[in-house]
Design a protein around this motif. Structure first.
Motif, mmCIF file in Angstrom:
data_model
loop_
_atom_site.group_PDB
_atom_site.id
_atom_site.type_symbol
_atom_site.label_atom_id
_atom_site.label_comp_id
_atom_site.label_asym_id
_atom_site.label_seq_id
_atom_site.Cartn_x
_atom_site.Cartn_y
_atom_site.Cartn_z
ATOM 1 N N PHE A 6 4.192 -4.639 7.405
ATOM 2 C CA PHE A 6 3.961 -3.910 6.157
ATOM 3 C C PHE A 6 5.139 -3.991 5.189
ATOM 4 N N TRP A 7 6.250 -4.585 5.597
ATOM 5 C CA TRP A 7 7.288 -4.907 4.606
ATOM 6 C C TRP A 7 7.622 -6.402 4.631
ATOM 7 N N SER A 8 6.667 -7.172 5.130
ATOM 8 C CA SER A 8 6.840 -8.626 5.148
ATOM 9 C C SER A 8 6.442 -9.214 3.798
ATOM 10 N N ARG A 9 6.910 -10.427 3.527
ATOM 11 C CA ARG A 9 6.555 -11.140 2.294
ATOM 12 C C ARG A 9 5.037 -11.319 2.191
ATOM 13 N N ALA A 10 4.402 -11.656 3.314
ATOM 14 C CA ALA A 10 2.958 -11.913 3.298
ATOM 15 C C ALA A 10 2.184 -10.692 2.822
ATOM 16 N N PHE A 11 2.600 -9.518 3.273
ATOM 17 C CA PHE A 11 1.888 -8.296 2.886
ATOM 18 C C PHE A 11 2.261 -7.856 1.480
ATOM 19 N N LEU A 12 3.576 -7.787 1.189
ATOM 20 C CA LEU A 12 4.030 -7.232 -0.082
ATOM 21 C C LEU A 12 3.640 -8.103 -1.273
ATOM 22 N N LEU A 13 3.516 -9.412 -1.065
ATOM 23 C CA LEU A 13 3.156 -10.300 -2.167
ATOM 24 C C LEU A 13 1.678 -10.683 -2.175
ATOM 25 N N ASP A 14 0.910 -10.076 -1.299
ATOM 26 C CA ASP A 14 -0.541 -10.282 -1.346
ATOM 27 C C ASP A 14 -1.051 -9.761 -2.695
ATOM 28 N N ARG A 15 -1.786 -10.579 -3.413
ATOM 29 C CA ARG A 15 -2.189 -10.199 -4.770
ATOM 30 C C ARG A 15 -3.042 -8.937 -4.797
ATOM 31 N N ARG A 16 -3.839 -8.728 -3.767
ATOM 32 C CA ARG A 16 -4.646 -7.502 -3.730
ATOM 33 C C ARG A 16 -3.757 -6.270 -3.652
ATOM 34 N N PHE A 17 -2.711 -6.360 -2.842
ATOM 35 C CA PHE A 17 -1.789 -5.228 -2.725
ATOM 36 C C PHE A 17 -0.963 -5.074 -3.999
ATOM 37 N N LEU A 18 -0.550 -6.188 -4.601
ATOM 38 C CA LEU A 18 0.202 -6.112 -5.846
ATOM 39 C C LEU A 18 -0.617 -5.445 -6.949
ATOM 40 N N TRP A 19 -1.896 -5.782 -7.029
ATOM 41 C CA TRP A 19 -2.742 -5.146 -8.042
ATOM 42 C C TRP A 19 -2.906 -3.658 -7.770
ATOM 43 N N LEU A 20 -3.064 -3.299 -6.502
ATOM 44 C CA LEU A 20 -3.164 -1.879 -6.152
ATOM 45 C C LEU A 20 -1.887 -1.151 -6.550
ATOM 46 N N LEU A 21 -0.746 -1.746 -6.233
ATOM 47 C CA LEU A 21 0.533 -1.134 -6.562
ATOM 48 C C LEU A 21 0.714 -1.047 -8.084
ATOM 49 N N PHE A 22 0.271 -2.076 -8.778
ATOM 50 C CA PHE A 22 0.359 -2.072 -10.239
ATOM 51 C C PHE A 22 -0.448 -0.924 -10.823
ATOM 52 N N MET A 23 -1.672 -0.745 -10.355
ATOM 53 C CA MET A 23 -2.536 0.318 -10.894
ATOM 54 C C MET A 23 -1.973 1.697 -10.563
ATOM 55 N N VAL A 24 -1.460 1.868 -9.345
ATOM 56 C CA VAL A 24 -0.880 3.160 -8.958
ATOM 57 C C VAL A 24 0.312 3.489 -9.848
ATOM 58 N N ASN A 25 1.167 2.506 -10.085
ATOM 59 C CA ASN A 25 2.337 2.739 -10.928
ATOM 60 C C ASN A 25 1.960 2.950 -12.385
ATOM 61 N N LEU A 26 0.961 2.222 -12.858
ATOM 62 C CA LEU A 26 0.526 2.393 -14.245
ATOM 63 C C LEU A 26 -0.036 3.792 -14.460
ATOM 64 N N ILE A 27 -0.898 4.232 -13.537
ATOM 65 C CA ILE A 27 -1.470 5.581 -13.646
ATOM 66 C C ILE A 27 -0.373 6.635 -13.529
ATOM 67 N N GLY A 28 0.567 6.421 -12.588
ATOM 68 C CA GLY A 28 1.684 7.363 -12.435
ATOM 69 C C GLY A 28 2.548 7.427 -13.675
ATOM 70 N N THR A 29 2.745 6.278 -14.329
ATOM 71 C CA THR A 29 3.539 6.246 -15.560
ATOM 72 C C THR A 29 2.853 7.050 -16.661
ATOM 73 N N ILE A 30 1.559 6.841 -16.823
ATOM 74 C CA ILE A 30 0.814 7.583 -17.847
ATOM 75 C C ILE A 30 0.849 9.070 -17.557
ATOM 76 N N TYR A 31 0.620 9.438 -16.288
ATOM 77 C CA TYR A 31 0.670 10.853 -15.903
ATOM 78 C C TYR A 31 2.050 11.426 -16.176
#
Length: 210
Positions: A6-31
Protein backbone atom coordinates in the motif's frame (compact mmCIF):
# COMPACT_ATOMS: atom_id res chain seq x y z
CA UNK A 1 0.04 -9.26 -0.56
CA UNK A 2 1.77 -7.61 2.37
CA UNK A 3 0.93 -4.27 3.92
CA UNK A 4 3.99 -2.75 2.24
CA UNK A 5 2.09 -3.01 -1.06
CA UNK A 6 0.00 0.00 0.00
CA UNK A 7 3.00 2.34 -0.15
CA UNK A 8 4.58 0.70 -3.17
CA UNK A 9 5.04 2.47 -6.52
CA UNK A 10 2.59 0.05 -8.16
CA UNK A 11 -0.20 0.98 -5.76
CA UNK A 12 0.48 4.70 -5.26
CA UNK A 13 0.86 5.42 -8.98
CA UNK A 14 -2.10 3.33 -10.08
CA UNK A 15 -4.21 5.80 -12.06
CA UNK A 16 -7.42 4.69 -10.38
CA UNK A 17 -5.95 5.45 -6.97
CA UNK A 18 -4.45 8.73 -8.19
CA UNK A 19 -7.85 9.86 -9.45
CA UNK A 20 -9.46 8.89 -6.15
CA UNK A 21 -6.80 10.81 -4.25
CA UNK A 22 -7.21 13.77 -6.60
CA UNK A 23 -10.97 13.93 -6.03
CA UNK A 24 -10.61 13.57 -2.25
CA UNK A 25 -8.08 16.40 -2.14
CA UNK A 26 -10.09 18.59 -4.49
CA UNK A 27 -13.25 18.18 -2.40
CA UNK A 28 -11.24 18.73 0.80
CA UNK A 29 -9.74 21.90 -0.67
CA UNK A 30 -13.16 23.29 -1.57
CA UNK A 31 -14.53 22.38 1.86
CA UNK A 32 -11.51 24.01 3.49
CA UNK A 33 -12.04 27.32 1.71
CA UNK A 34 -15.71 27.22 2.70
CA UNK A 35 -14.67 26.51 6.31
CA UNK A 36 -12.47 29.62 6.21
CA UNK A 37 -15.28 31.65 4.69
CA UNK A 38 -16.15 33.63 7.82
CA UNK A 39 -12.53 34.49 8.61
CA UNK A 40 -11.97 35.54 5.00
CA UNK A 41 -15.00 37.83 5.19
CA UNK A 42 -13.82 39.36 8.46
CA UNK A 43 -10.30 39.82 7.09
CA UNK A 44 -11.60 41.41 3.89
CA UNK A 45 -13.70 43.84 5.94
CA UNK A 46 -11.05 44.80 8.49
CA UNK A 47 -7.62 44.22 6.90
CA UNK A 48 -5.83 45.17 3.68
CA UNK A 49 -6.71 42.90 0.77
CA UNK A 50 -3.15 41.63 0.34
CA UNK A 51 -3.52 39.67 3.60
CA UNK A 52 -6.29 37.43 2.26
CA UNK A 53 -3.98 34.79 0.69
CA UNK A 54 -2.37 34.27 4.11
CA UNK A 55 -5.65 33.31 5.82
CA UNK A 56 -6.65 29.84 4.50
CA UNK A 57 -3.59 27.75 5.36
CA UNK A 58 -4.74 24.12 5.19
CA UNK A 59 -6.89 24.37 2.05
CA UNK A 60 -4.08 26.15 0.24
CA UNK A 61 -1.75 23.30 1.24
CA UNK A 62 -4.20 20.73 -0.13
CA UNK A 63 -4.62 22.86 -3.27
CA UNK A 64 -0.88 22.63 -3.92
CA UNK A 65 -0.99 18.86 -3.40
CA UNK A 66 -3.99 18.56 -5.72
CA UNK A 67 -2.03 20.42 -8.41
CA UNK A 68 0.99 18.18 -7.78
CA UNK A 69 -1.20 15.14 -8.41
CA UNK A 70 -2.06 16.52 -11.85
CA UNK A 71 1.61 16.27 -12.79
CA UNK A 72 1.45 12.55 -11.94
CA UNK A 73 -1.84 12.01 -13.75
CA UNK A 74 -0.74 13.94 -16.83
CA UNK A 75 3.08 13.83 -16.96
CA UNK A 76 4.16 16.88 -18.95
CA UNK A 77 6.57 16.60 -21.84
CA UNK A 78 9.39 19.03 -22.39
CA UNK A 79 8.76 22.14 -20.27
CA UNK A 80 10.13 25.64 -20.56
CA UNK A 81 12.46 26.78 -17.79
CA UNK A 82 9.66 28.84 -16.22
CA UNK A 83 7.14 25.99 -16.37
CA UNK A 84 9.72 23.55 -14.98
CA UNK A 85 10.57 25.92 -12.12
CA UNK A 86 6.87 26.41 -11.41
CA UNK A 87 6.40 22.66 -11.16
CA UNK A 88 9.29 22.32 -8.73
CA UNK A 89 7.94 25.07 -6.47
CA UNK A 90 4.34 23.78 -6.57
CA UNK A 91 5.49 20.29 -5.62
CA UNK A 92 7.73 21.67 -2.87
CA UNK A 93 4.84 23.75 -1.52
CA UNK A 94 2.66 20.65 -1.63
CA UNK A 95 5.15 18.83 0.59
CA UNK A 96 6.14 21.40 3.21
CA UNK A 97 2.69 23.01 3.50
CA UNK A 98 0.89 19.67 3.81
CA UNK A 99 3.30 18.40 6.46
CA UNK A 100 3.22 21.63 8.42
CA UNK A 101 -0.49 22.35 8.46
CA UNK A 102 -1.41 18.69 8.73
CA UNK A 103 0.54 18.42 11.97
CA UNK A 104 -0.31 21.95 13.17
CA UNK A 105 -4.07 21.43 13.07
CA UNK A 106 -3.89 18.15 14.97
CA UNK A 107 -1.64 19.61 17.68
CA UNK A 108 -3.92 22.65 18.12
CA UNK A 109 -7.01 20.47 18.43
CA UNK A 110 -5.53 18.28 21.15
CA UNK A 111 -3.83 21.23 22.87
CA UNK A 112 -7.25 22.84 23.13
CA UNK A 113 -8.71 19.62 24.49
CA UNK A 114 -5.94 19.44 27.10
CA UNK A 115 -7.07 22.86 28.37
CA UNK A 116 -10.76 22.02 28.47
CA UNK A 117 -12.13 22.21 24.94
CA UNK A 118 -14.76 19.56 24.26
CA UNK A 119 -14.16 17.67 21.03
CA UNK A 120 -16.92 16.56 18.70
CA UNK A 121 -17.07 14.48 15.52
CA UNK A 122 -15.89 17.42 13.41
CA UNK A 123 -12.69 17.65 15.42
CA UNK A 124 -11.95 13.98 14.81
CA UNK A 125 -12.76 14.37 11.11
CA UNK A 126 -10.26 17.24 10.98
CA UNK A 127 -7.66 15.14 12.82
CA UNK A 128 -8.02 12.30 10.32
CA UNK A 129 -7.99 14.55 7.26
CA UNK A 130 -5.00 16.60 8.41
CA UNK A 131 -2.94 13.56 9.35
CA UNK A 132 -3.77 12.27 5.88
CA UNK A 133 -2.42 15.51 4.39
CA UNK A 134 0.93 15.06 6.08
CA UNK A 135 1.13 11.35 5.28
CA UNK A 136 0.30 11.65 1.58
CA UNK A 137 2.86 14.41 1.08
CA UNK A 138 5.64 12.27 2.55
CA UNK A 139 4.49 9.23 0.58
CA UNK A 140 4.43 11.02 -2.76
CA UNK A 141 7.50 13.22 -2.52
CA UNK A 142 9.61 10.41 -3.98
CA UNK A 143 7.60 10.63 -7.21
CA UNK A 144 7.99 14.40 -7.52
CA UNK A 145 10.67 16.44 -9.25
CA UNK A 146 11.11 18.92 -6.38
CA UNK A 147 14.64 19.43 -5.11
CA UNK A 148 16.21 20.94 -2.02
CA UNK A 149 16.32 24.44 -3.52
CA UNK A 150 12.59 24.34 -4.26
CA UNK A 151 11.94 23.16 -0.69
CA UNK A 152 13.89 26.16 0.58
CA UNK A 153 11.77 28.51 -1.55
CA UNK A 154 8.58 26.85 -0.31
CA UNK A 155 9.73 27.10 3.30
CA UNK A 156 10.38 30.81 2.79
CA UNK A 157 6.68 31.10 2.00
CA UNK A 158 5.88 29.32 5.27
CA UNK A 159 8.01 31.75 7.26
CA UNK A 160 6.41 34.71 5.45
CA UNK A 161 2.98 33.27 6.21
CA UNK A 162 3.91 32.87 9.88
CA UNK A 163 5.15 36.46 10.02
CA UNK A 164 1.96 37.85 8.53
CA UNK A 165 -0.27 35.58 10.63
CA UNK A 166 1.19 36.54 13.99
CA UNK A 167 2.08 40.15 13.21
CA UNK A 168 -1.32 41.13 11.86
CA UNK A 169 -3.50 38.57 13.65
CA UNK A 170 -4.71 36.62 10.63
CA UNK A 171 -3.69 33.21 11.98
CA UNK A 172 -6.32 30.44 11.82
CA UNK A 173 -9.02 30.50 14.47
CA UNK A 174 -7.88 28.72 17.61
CA UNK A 175 -9.86 27.02 20.37
CA UNK A 176 -10.84 29.69 22.91
CA UNK A 177 -8.70 27.89 25.48
CA UNK A 178 -5.54 28.68 23.48
CA UNK A 179 -6.07 32.40 22.92
CA UNK A 180 -4.02 33.22 26.02
CA UNK A 181 -1.18 31.01 24.71
CA UNK A 182 -0.74 32.86 21.43
CA UNK A 183 2.98 33.53 21.94
CA UNK A 184 3.61 29.82 22.51
CA UNK A 185 1.47 28.96 19.47
CA UNK A 186 3.44 31.48 17.39
CA UNK A 187 6.83 29.99 18.21
CA UNK A 188 5.55 26.44 17.82
CA UNK A 189 4.22 27.38 14.38
CA UNK A 190 7.52 28.91 13.31
CA UNK A 191 9.42 25.89 14.60
CA UNK A 192 7.05 23.62 12.69
CA UNK A 193 7.89 25.48 9.48
CA UNK A 194 11.54 24.61 9.98
CA UNK A 195 10.67 21.02 10.93
CA UNK A 196 8.58 20.65 7.76
CA UNK A 197 11.59 21.64 5.67
CA UNK A 198 13.71 19.05 7.48
CA UNK A 199 11.07 16.35 6.92
CA UNK A 200 10.92 17.21 3.23
CA UNK A 201 14.71 17.19 2.98
CA UNK A 202 14.88 13.79 4.68
CA UNK A 203 12.25 12.46 2.29
CA UNK A 204 14.29 13.74 -0.67
CA UNK A 205 17.38 12.03 0.76
CA UNK A 206 15.44 8.78 0.94
CA UNK A 207 14.30 9.28 -2.66
CA UNK A 208 17.92 9.56 -3.81
CA UNK A 209 18.96 6.42 -1.95
CA UNK A 210 16.06 4.40 -3.34
Amino acid sequence: MGISFFWSRAFLLDRRFLWLLFMVNLIGTIYGYIWYGHQLQVTAATKPGWMLPFVPDSPTASLFFTLALLYLLFPPGRLSKLASASRLVIEALAVVCSVKYGVWAVVMIFAGQAQGDVLNWQHYMLVASHLGMAAEALLYVRFMKARLGALAVATSWLFLNDTVDYTYGVYPYLPNELEDDIVTVKWFTIGLSAASFLCGAMALSFRKRS
